[in-house]
Design a protein around this motif. Structure first.
Motif, PDB file in Angstrom:
ATOM      1  N   PHE A 142    -111.504  58.406  -5.555  1.00  0.00           N
ATOM      2  CA  PHE A 142    -112.834  57.159  -5.828  1.00  0.00           C
ATOM      3  C   PHE A 142    -111.154  56.889  -6.556  1.00  0.00           C
ATOM      4  N   ASP A 143    -111.651  55.532  -7.243  1.00  0.00           N
ATOM      5  CA  ASP A 143    -110.895  54.807  -7.746  1.00  0.00           C
ATOM      6  C   ASP A 143    -111.936  55.542  -8.931  1.00  0.00           C
ATOM      7  N   LYS A 144    -110.522  55.706  -9.933  1.00  0.00           N
ATOM      8  CA  LYS A 144    -110.970  56.466 -11.873  1.00  0.00           C
ATOM      9  C   LYS A 144    -110.378  55.214 -12.360  1.00  0.00           C
ATOM     10  N   LYS A 145    -111.124  55.219 -13.968  1.00  0.00           N
ATOM     11  CA  LYS A 145    -111.143  54.548 -14.732  1.00  0.00           C
ATOM     12  C   LYS A 145    -111.846  55.534 -16.255  1.00  0.00           C
ATOM     13  N   GLU A 146    -109.974  55.757 -17.302  1.00  0.00           N
ATOM     14  CA  GLU A 146    -110.175  55.965 -18.055  1.00  0.00           C
ATOM     15  C   GLU A 146    -110.749  55.071 -19.492  1.00  0.00           C
ATOM     16  N   VAL A 147    -112.150  55.963 -20.163  1.00  0.00           N
ATOM     17  CA  VAL A 147    -112.470  55.298 -21.201  1.00  0.00           C
ATOM     18  C   VAL A 147    -112.492  55.696 -22.902  1.00  0.00           C
ATOM     19  N   VAL A 201    -126.593  58.989 -19.510  1.00  0.00           N
ATOM     20  CA  VAL A 201    -126.112  58.873 -18.438  1.00  0.00           C
ATOM     21  C   VAL A 201    -125.935  56.567 -18.654  1.00  0.00           C
ATOM     22  N   ASN A 202    -127.622  56.349 -18.519  1.00  0.00           N
ATOM     23  CA  ASN A 202    -127.493  54.967 -18.707  1.00  0.00           C
ATOM     24  C   ASN A 202    -127.141  54.196 -19.487  1.00  0.00           C
ATOM     25  N   GLU A 203    -126.284  54.745 -20.614  1.00  0.00           N
ATOM     26  CA  GLU A 203    -125.477  53.862 -22.019  1.00  0.00           C
ATOM     27  C   GLU A 203    -124.107  53.937 -21.126  1.00  0.00           C
ATOM     28  N   TYR A 204    -123.830  55.387 -20.444  1.00  0.00           N
ATOM     29  CA  TYR A 204    -122.719  55.416 -19.480  1.00  0.00           C
ATOM     30  C   TYR A 204    -122.064  53.939 -18.821  1.00  0.00           C
ATOM     31  N   LEU A 205    -123.617  54.289 -18.015  1.00  0.00           N
ATOM     32  CA  LEU A 205    -123.363  53.157 -16.910  1.00  0.00           C
ATOM     33  C   LEU A 205    -122.754  51.564 -17.674  1.00  0.00           C
ATOM     34  N   GLU A 206    -123.154  51.212 -18.474  1.00  0.00           N
ATOM     35  CA  GLU A 206    -123.201  50.163 -19.321  1.00  0.00           C
ATOM     36  C   GLU A 206    -121.575  50.134 -19.662  1.00  0.00           C
ATOM     37  N   ILE A 207    -121.482  51.333 -20.712  1.00  0.00           N
ATOM     38  CA  ILE A 207    -119.489  51.462 -20.953  1.00  0.00           C
ATOM     39  C   ILE A 207    -118.679  50.938 -19.544  1.00  0.00           C
ATOM     40  N   PHE A 208    -119.335  51.293 -18.763  1.00  0.00           N
ATOM     41  CA  PHE A 208    -118.144  51.309 -17.087  1.00  0.00           C
ATOM     42  C   PHE A 208    -118.423  49.662 -17.282  1.00  0.00           C
ATOM     43  N   LYS A 209    -119.764  49.045 -16.875  1.00  0.00           N
ATOM     44  CA  LYS A 209    -119.776  47.367 -16.878  1.00  0.00           C
ATOM     45  C   LYS A 209    -118.730  46.496 -17.751  1.00  0.00           C
ATOM     46  N   ASN A 210    -119.222  47.212 -18.794  1.00  0.00           N
ATOM     47  CA  ASN A 210    -118.361  46.289 -19.693  1.00  0.00           C
ATOM     48  C   ASN A 210    -116.735  46.442 -20.275  1.00  0.00           C
ATOM     49  N   HIS A 211    -115.872  47.741 -19.766  1.00  0.00           N
ATOM     50  CA  HIS A 211    -115.090  48.088 -19.960  1.00  0.00           C
ATOM     51  C   HIS A 211    -114.099  48.122 -18.497  1.00  0.00           C
ATOM     52  N   TYR A 255    -115.641  57.409 -11.698  1.00  0.00           N
ATOM     53  CA  TYR A 255    -115.068  57.411 -10.646  1.00  0.00           C
ATOM     54  C   TYR A 255    -116.054  56.683  -9.066  1.00  0.00           C
ATOM     55  N   SER A 256    -114.918  55.760  -8.972  1.00  0.00           N
ATOM     56  CA  SER A 256    -116.317  54.590  -8.345  1.00  0.00           C
ATOM     57  C   SER A 256    -115.530  54.482  -6.682  1.00  0.00           C
ATOM     58  N   LYS A 257    -116.762  53.419  -6.144  1.00  0.00           N
ATOM     59  CA  LYS A 257    -115.452  53.042  -4.880  1.00  0.00           C
ATOM     60  C   LYS A 257    -116.446  51.233  -4.691  1.00  0.00           C
ATOM     61  N   ASP A 258    -115.481  51.098  -4.734  1.00  0.00           N
ATOM     62  CA  ASP A 258    -116.213  49.654  -4.221  1.00  0.00           C
ATOM     63  C   ASP A 258    -117.184  49.279  -5.614  1.00  0.00           C
ATOM     64  N   GLY A 259    -116.984  49.109  -6.807  1.00  0.00           N
ATOM     65  CA  GLY A 259    -117.461  49.191  -8.152  1.00  0.00           C
ATOM     66  C   GLY A 259    -118.658  49.879  -8.487  1.00  0.00           C
ATOM     67  N   VAL A 260    -119.447  50.246  -6.948  1.00  0.00           N
ATOM     68  CA  VAL A 260    -120.109  51.282  -8.033  1.00  0.00           C
ATOM     69  C   VAL A 260    -119.652  52.521  -8.197  1.00  0.00           C
ATOM     70  N   VAL A 261    -120.551  53.352  -9.395  1.00  0.00           N
ATOM     71  CA  VAL A 261    -120.083  54.723  -9.983  1.00  0.00           C
ATOM     72  C   VAL A 261    -120.257  55.661  -8.932  1.00  0.00           C
ATOM     73  N   VAL A 262    -119.867  56.600  -8.944  1.00  0.00           N
ATOM     74  CA  VAL A 262    -120.086  58.335  -8.113  1.00  0.00           C
ATOM     75  C   VAL A 262    -120.365  59.147  -8.978  1.00  0.00           C
ATOM     76  N   ARG A 263    -119.472  59.125 -10.342  1.00  0.00           N
ATOM     77  CA  ARG A 263    -119.473  60.745 -10.917  1.00  0.00           C
ATOM     78  C   ARG A 263    -119.286  59.798 -12.422  1.00  0.00           C
ATOM     79  N   ILE A 264    -119.097  60.536 -13.491  1.00  0.00           N
ATOM     80  CA  ILE A 264    -118.513  60.274 -14.025  1.00  0.00           C
ATOM     81  C   ILE A 264    -118.451  61.608 -15.450  1.00  0.00           C
ATOM     82  N   LYS A 265    -116.951  62.092 -15.982  1.00  0.00           N
ATOM     83  CA  LYS A 265    -116.938  63.697 -17.045  1.00  0.00           C
ATOM     84  C   LYS A 265    -117.125  62.780 -18.281  1.00  0.00           C
ATOM     85  N   THR A 266    -117.172  63.531 -19.302  1.00  0.00           N
ATOM     86  CA  THR A 266    -117.392  63.122 -20.760  1.00  0.00           C
ATOM     87  C   THR A 266    -116.279  64.254 -20.792  1.00  0.00           C
TER      88      THR A 266
END
Length: 194
Positions: free
Chosen positions: A72-77, A184-194, A96-107
């Motif tokens: 998957f594509d990995k983005k670190e924030v 997790v809902n807040e983390y998904l917002e972070i993903f969208k905004n970064h 971790y995402s595929k085609d812009g859709v998050v499949v996994r988040i790790k803090t």
């Protein structure tokens, strides 16, 4: 004088008997506590109308394995620009995402403070699993028995919990499952905004 000795002997016997009884009760209590500490908490399942919880948990476990072995594509924030509660708790978040859709988040925590991590797994954009590890800095793909806490979700609700810790949680409703869902809902917002 004989009467006094007789009373003294009876009093001593009563004390010895009481102490012996208390020690026996203390020993039983201690043994029960030890047994409870050694037990691994079984999965707690709620009755959920219209779904087979065991089958759903099995599907989610398989999905977790699939996600952890996938590419998957990995983005670190970094959390330095996020709100205080997140910034204090976590140093960074991996998405971790595929085609812009998050499949996994790790803090990840600050290494000088803790090694506790939280992971979230998704299926078609819906949270299906949250995993809390007290020592989550190691390799991914650990066996279920080696994970500290797992919260299974179906349509936005906790349906099952696996807890290998010795601490007892008496109800899913009082567990961390709902709080993790909010986080997790807040983390998904972070993903969208970064």
């Amino acid at each position: 004088m004989k009467k006094w000795r007789y009373v003294l002997v009876l009093a001593l016997l009563g004390t010895v008997t009481a102490c012996s009884s208390e020690k026996s009760e203390d020993k039983e209590k201690k043994e029960k506590k030890e047994e409870q500490k050694e037990e691994v908490k079984e999965e707690v399942k709620e009755e959920v109308p219209g779904i087979d919880v065991e089958a759903t948990v099995a599907v989610i476990d398989a999905k977790r394995t699939e996600i952890e072995t996938g590419e998957f594509d990995k983005k670190e924030v970094s959390t330095k620009d996020l709100r205080e509660k997140i910034k204090q708790k976590w140093e960074k978040i991996h998405f971790y995402s595929k085609d812009g859709v998050v499949v996994r988040i790790k803090t990840y925590p600050y290494s000088s403070i803790s090694s506790r991590t939280e992971e979230f797994y998704f299926d078609n954009g819906n949270l299906i699993l949250a995993v809390v590890e007290d020592n989550g800095m190691g390799e991914k793909g650990k066996a279920k028995a080696d994970l500290d806490k797992m919260y299974y979700y179906h349509e936005g609700a906790v349906i099952s919990e696996h807890n290998s810790e010795k601490e007892k949680e008496y109800s899913i409703k009082s567990s961390d499952g709902e709080e993790l869902l909010e986080e997790v809902n807040e983390y998904l917002e972070i993903f969208k905004n970064h």
